[in-house]
Write a protein that holds these residues in place. Structure first.
Motif, mmCIF file in Angstrom:
data_model
loop_
_atom_site.group_PDB
_atom_site.id
_atom_site.type_symbol
_atom_site.label_atom_id
_atom_site.label_comp_id
_atom_site.label_asym_id
_atom_site.label_seq_id
_atom_site.Cartn_x
_atom_site.Cartn_y
_atom_site.Cartn_z
ATOM 1 N N CYS A 9 0.840 -1.197 0.000
ATOM 2 C CA CYS A 9 0.000 0.000 0.000
ATOM 3 C C CYS A 9 0.878 1.252 0.000
ATOM 4 O O CYS A 9 0.560 2.250 -0.660
ATOM 5 C CB CYS A 9 -0.930 0.007 1.209
ATOM 6 S SG CYS A 9 -2.243 -1.228 1.114
ATOM 7 N N LEU A 10 1.978 1.216 0.756
ATOM 8 C CA LEU A 10 2.907 2.346 0.745
ATOM 9 C C LEU A 10 3.521 2.506 -0.637
ATOM 10 O O LEU A 10 3.640 3.622 -1.154
ATOM 11 C CB LEU A 10 4.010 2.137 1.784
ATOM 12 C CG LEU A 10 5.086 3.228 1.837
ATOM 13 C CD1 LEU A 10 4.486 4.556 2.267
ATOM 14 C CD2 LEU A 10 6.214 2.831 2.775
ATOM 15 N N ALA A 11 3.903 1.386 -1.261
ATOM 16 C CA ALA A 11 4.460 1.458 -2.607
ATOM 17 C C ALA A 11 3.441 2.027 -3.585
ATOM 18 O O ALA A 11 3.778 2.826 -4.472
ATOM 19 C CB ALA A 11 4.918 0.074 -3.060
ATOM 20 N N ALA A 12 2.173 1.653 -3.417
ATOM 21 C CA ALA A 12 1.128 2.104 -4.336
ATOM 22 C C ALA A 12 0.889 3.607 -4.246
ATOM 23 O O ALA A 12 0.709 4.279 -5.263
ATOM 24 C CB ALA A 12 -0.169 1.356 -4.056
ATOM 25 N N ILE A 13 0.923 4.164 -3.040
ATOM 26 C CA ILE A 13 0.665 5.597 -2.916
ATOM 27 C C ILE A 13 1.927 6.416 -3.170
ATOM 28 O O ILE A 13 1.868 7.640 -3.252
ATOM 29 C CB ILE A 13 0.048 5.954 -1.537
ATOM 30 C CG1 ILE A 13 1.001 5.599 -0.394
ATOM 31 C CG2 ILE A 13 -1.286 5.269 -1.353
ATOM 32 C CD1 ILE A 13 1.710 6.740 0.192
ATOM 33 N N SER A 14 3.075 5.737 -3.308
ATOM 34 C CA SER A 14 4.342 6.449 -3.522
ATOM 35 C C SER A 14 4.661 6.667 -4.993
ATOM 36 O O SER A 14 5.478 7.521 -5.323
ATOM 37 C CB SER A 14 5.498 5.681 -2.865
ATOM 38 O OG SER A 14 5.319 5.604 -1.474
ATOM 39 N N LYS B 269 -12.270 -4.145 -2.275
ATOM 40 C CA LYS B 269 -11.755 -5.266 -3.062
ATOM 41 C C LYS B 269 -12.322 -5.255 -4.476
ATOM 42 O O LYS B 269 -11.602 -5.466 -5.458
ATOM 43 C CB LYS B 269 -12.104 -6.588 -2.366
ATOM 44 C CG LYS B 269 -11.386 -6.803 -1.046
ATOM 45 C CD LYS B 269 -11.888 -8.071 -0.356
ATOM 46 C CE LYS B 269 -11.235 -8.238 1.011
ATOM 47 N NZ LYS B 269 -11.781 -9.406 1.746
ATOM 48 N N ASN B 270 -13.635 -5.010 -4.572
ATOM 49 C CA ASN B 270 -14.259 -4.993 -5.894
ATOM 50 C C ASN B 270 -13.800 -3.795 -6.719
ATOM 51 O O ASN B 270 -13.636 -3.885 -7.937
ATOM 52 C CB ASN B 270 -15.780 -4.979 -5.757
ATOM 53 C CG ASN B 270 -16.312 -6.322 -5.281
ATOM 54 O OD1 ASN B 270 -15.736 -7.362 -5.564
ATOM 55 N ND2 ASN B 270 -17.400 -6.312 -4.531
ATOM 56 N N GLN C 289 0.468 -1.761 -8.052
ATOM 57 C CA GLN C 289 1.447 -2.113 -7.021
ATOM 58 C C GLN C 289 0.850 -2.986 -5.915
ATOM 59 O O GLN C 289 1.579 -3.531 -5.092
ATOM 60 C CB GLN C 289 2.022 -0.840 -6.378
ATOM 61 C CG GLN C 289 2.718 0.096 -7.349
ATOM 62 C CD GLN C 289 4.010 -0.483 -7.867
ATOM 63 O OE1 GLN C 289 4.755 -1.113 -7.133
ATOM 64 N NE2 GLN C 289 4.276 -0.257 -9.148
ATOM 65 N N ILE C 290 -0.480 -3.083 -5.898
ATOM 66 C CA ILE C 290 -1.139 -3.846 -4.837
ATOM 67 C C ILE C 290 -1.003 -5.336 -5.129
ATOM 68 O O ILE C 290 -1.296 -5.794 -6.237
ATOM 69 C CB ILE C 290 -2.633 -3.467 -4.727
ATOM 70 C CG1 ILE C 290 -2.773 -1.972 -4.430
ATOM 71 C CG2 ILE C 290 -3.314 -4.287 -3.649
ATOM 72 C CD1 ILE C 290 -2.169 -1.539 -3.121
ATOM 73 N N GLU C 291 -0.573 -6.091 -4.156
ATOM 74 C CA GLU C 291 -0.388 -7.526 -4.322
ATOM 75 C C GLU C 291 -1.718 -8.258 -4.168
ATOM 76 O O GLU C 291 -2.621 -7.796 -3.476
ATOM 77 C CB GLU C 291 0.611 -8.060 -3.297
ATOM 78 C CG GLU C 291 2.008 -7.473 -3.462
ATOM 79 C CD GLU C 291 2.989 -8.032 -2.458
ATOM 80 O OE1 GLU C 291 2.557 -8.803 -1.568
ATOM 81 O OE2 GLU C 291 4.180 -7.707 -2.549
ATOM 82 N N GLY C 292 -1.799 -9.404 -4.811
ATOM 83 C CA GLY C 292 -2.996 -10.219 -4.655
ATOM 84 C C GLY C 292 -4.077 -9.880 -5.653
ATOM 85 O O GLY C 292 -3.999 -8.962 -6.436
#
Length: 695
Positions: A546-551, A579-580, A692-695
């Motif tokens: 999540c940090l990577a995604a907002i960075s 999630k959706n 960047q979000i995993e899953g």
């Protein structure tokens, strides 16, 4: 299954090397014994031995080996080379799929024969951090002279030797004998297996299991201290070290002369630990107790009276030395020691400690108003922060840097804030250490680390791989913890820029900085902090993705704000709507990625007049509302509200994908719908890069 026991008995092995040696032995045996499928492989380590035991198959099964050689029609030289390499004639080769192939049967091999063939080489290449040669006639090395090799398979000796060609291997050959405690039960004794080996050595005052020795030491010390209403100062590292020094641990308590009890508790503890491997004790109120604990390696016949008296006598001498430094150092103020810092080199490219102190003082004065600290106190603390490096006590015990400066500052009459800051400047020293909260202490800790990181990066000394000789990763984690745990709103780029401005002129334009006006890029330093932050979050079990995604594409370096945004994003993604929305946003981004390759990019504003379906209009209307609401919430740092607003897109976006064909046959409708999806993706990137979000 047969049981294997191997013990390598030597002169005393340094305590710090024992655990790694046990792990290495297990690793090498796992590789060497793989054909025998070893099970339950376990290591035993101690001051004079490393050993391992396991069960394994009785035989290495036979097999057919097939090795492909040259192609059919290859030059004779190639074919001759292949046959010569394997010691066979051409007649033994067969043609398979256009290649000459050698097939030969490898017969089954007994476990004993396999061990005889593999163990000598395993021992010759056994890696130690440091090893030595001894005697004559052999180049074989070990950490200390190796005296015996015990190797049994179901009680029978595995007959191998370390001799190799002209090398006599110190005449070492495997047998069934071990040795007990050097003083309490000296001499060789035969054993028949792992259980018998352990029982025999226990009867001869040797605990072969390091974990057992650690437990005996910890419990024994705690019981002795508790009997007098005291407690042992926790020191797991010292317990591990002592467990590597003794084979039969016997804990004792000694008494500290009252004349030394006015020494700083840290001085007594470090002196006892470093010089004598003694444990410090404390009273129920946390103050230093006039007692110490130690672990003997013998069972005294007089109950320990002579052993205790001898250790008390040694400690008196150690504390007398500490007393000398303590009294001598206080005859000179910290301020008077400033001139001596000009004679201590900090780094060849970065000048002296005196020059570094001036940089830190300037930087501390600039950080002070950002933290709400006294500028005067911050500058004074920075000015005096390194002067204890010139004291006798720190010269004797480098571990006391900062701590002694704090004591001497109080003795000199410096303010409480300044004295505390000097003593806390290196905190946190590690993951388990506390973080200073006093404003002046926080400022000094930040000034020290920002100067260190900036200076060493400018000097080309940034970490590489696992190498970090100047502890820059630890410094970065210190900055992160000081900021996070004190909720400080700081701009990292600004602080690194301020630190860079004070560097020697030749280093201000260093390529690894890129911070000053002539270098507008962020440079490596904020990236270095960001990477350390992700490592810390990972260690905490938090969602660093999540940090990577907002960075991504975000130049913000306010750690508190970044973490608040990341947490709000994580909270949203843990809801059903979140999630959706993530899945739908990814779907939109994937469609765009594919279509952009055909005729993109599709970045134009969608034309409302081309909407032909209610679902298109509803999604556009939702974006008209959500986009400004998200921007406003971000501007006001209401990140949770921003995520809630974004989550409302879930329903219209789901309906859009259910009812609308993006790649419509009509070109104008297709392009307009792609423009609408591009608008959605752009808006969502205000929040985060969801790829960047995993899953």
């Amino acid at each position: 299954m047969p049981e294997l026991l191997i013990e390598l008995f030597s002169e005393e092995i340094p305590a710090r090397m024992q655990q790694q040696a046990g792990e290495t032995l297990v690793r090498l045996l796992t590789e060497a014994l793989a054909p025998l499928k070893p099970e339950g492989l376990k290591a035993y380590t101690g001051p004079r031995r490393i050993a391992a035991s396991c069960t394994l198959d009785a035989m290495v099964p036979g097999r057919t080996l097939s090795e492909r050689g040259p192609r059919e029609g290859a030059p004779d030289k190639a074919l001759d080379g292949f046959t010569r390499k394997h010691g066979v004639s051409r007649e033994t080769l067969t043609l398979q799929n256009g290649f000459w192939v050698l097939e030969r049967e490898e017969p089954a091999l007994s476990a004993q024969d396999h061990l005889v063939a593999t163990l000598p080489d395993l021992l010759r290449r056994f890696p130690w951090p440091k090893s030595m040669r001894w005697g004559a006639g052999s180049s074989f090395t070990w950490v200390r002279p190796l005296r015996r090799i015990l190797c049994l398979l179901d009680g029978n000796v595995i007959p191998f030797t370390l001799a190799h060609g002209d090398d006599n291997g110190h005449n070492l050959q495997a047998g069934d004998q071990t040795e007990g405690h050097r003083f309490l039960a000296p001499g060789a004794v035969a054993v028949s297996g792992t259980a018998n080996w352990q029982e025999t050595l226990r009867s001869r005052f040797v605990m072969v299991n390091a974990a057992e020795r650690r437990t005996v030491i910890s419990k024994g010390l705690a019981e002795l201290a508790g009997s007098e209403g005291l407690s042992v100062v926790p020191d797991a590292g010292l317990v591990d070290e002592v467990a590597g020094l003794v084979e039969w641990p016997v804990p004792f308590l000694g008494r500290i002369d009252e004349q030394f009890m006015d020494l700083p508790a840290e001085v007594m503890q470090v002196s006892m630990r470093v010089n004598q491997r003694y444990f410090a004790l404390r009273n129920s109120d946390g103050t230093a107790a006039p007692r110490f604990a130690f672990v003997a390696n013998i069972v005294p016949t007089d109950g320990g009276a002579l052993v205790v008296a001898g250790n008390e006598r040694v400690l008196r001498a150690r504390f007398a030395d500490a007393r000398h430094f303590w009294d001598l150092d206080r005859k000179q103020t910290l301020h008077s020691r400033l001139v001596a810092l000009d004679n201590i080199t900090f780094h060849a490219k970065l000048g002296t400690q005196g020059e570094r102190t001036q940089r830190m003082m300037r930087l501390a004065g600039l950080i002070a108003p950002m933290v709400g600290a006294s500028k005067e106190d911050c500058e004074r603390a920075a000015l005096l922060s390194k002067t204890d490096l010139t004291t006798g006590m720190v010269g004797e015990f480098p571990e006391l840097q900062g701590v002694m400066g704090g004591y001497y500052a109080r003795h000199d009459g410096e303010t409480q804030a300044v004295s505390t800051a000097i003593s806390e400047q290196y905190m946190p020293r590690g993951p388990g250490d506390t973080v200073p909260t006093a404003p002046v202490s926080v400022v000094l800790g930040l000034a020290d680390r920002f100067d260190m990181l900036t200076a060493f990066f400018a000097a080309g000394e940034k970490p590489s791989g696992s190498g970090d000789p100047f502890g820059l990763r630890r410094a970065a984690l210190g900055i992160i913890r000081l900021i996070r745990e004190n909720t400080l709103r700081l701009d990292l780029v600004k602080l690194f820029t301020l630190a860079a401005e004070a560097l020697p002129e030749a280093l201000q334009n260093a390529p690894d900085l890129g911070l000053l006006p002539q270098f507008p890029d962020l440079g490596l330093l904020p990236q270095f902090i960001a990477e350390r932050l992700r490592v810390q979050l990972r260690s905490e079990g938090a969602r660093y993705d999540c940090l990577a995604a907002i960075s991504v594409g975000n130049t913000d370096t306010d750690i508190v704000r970044l973490l608040a945004r990341a947490q709000a994003l994580q909270d949203m993604l843990e809801t059903e709507d979140g999630k959706n929305l993530l899945a739908a946003t990814r779907r939109a981004a994937n469609i765009l990625r594919i279509e952009d390759k055909k005729d993109g990019p599709h970045e134009k504003t969608p034309d409302a007049s081309l909407y032909t379906q209610t679902e298109e209009r509803d999604l556009a209307s939702a974006l008209d509302h959500v986009e400004p609401a998200v921007e406003k919430a971000f501007a006001e740092e209401r990140f949770t509200d921003a995520m809630k607003e974004a989550a409302t897109l879930r329903a219209p976006l789901d309906k859009f994908f259910e009812a609308v064909t993006v790649n419509a046959p009509e070109p104008e409708l297709r392009l307009n719908r792609l423009h609408l999806l591009a608008r959605l993706v752009r808006m969502m990137r205000l929040i985060a890069d969801f790829t960047q979000i995993e899953g």
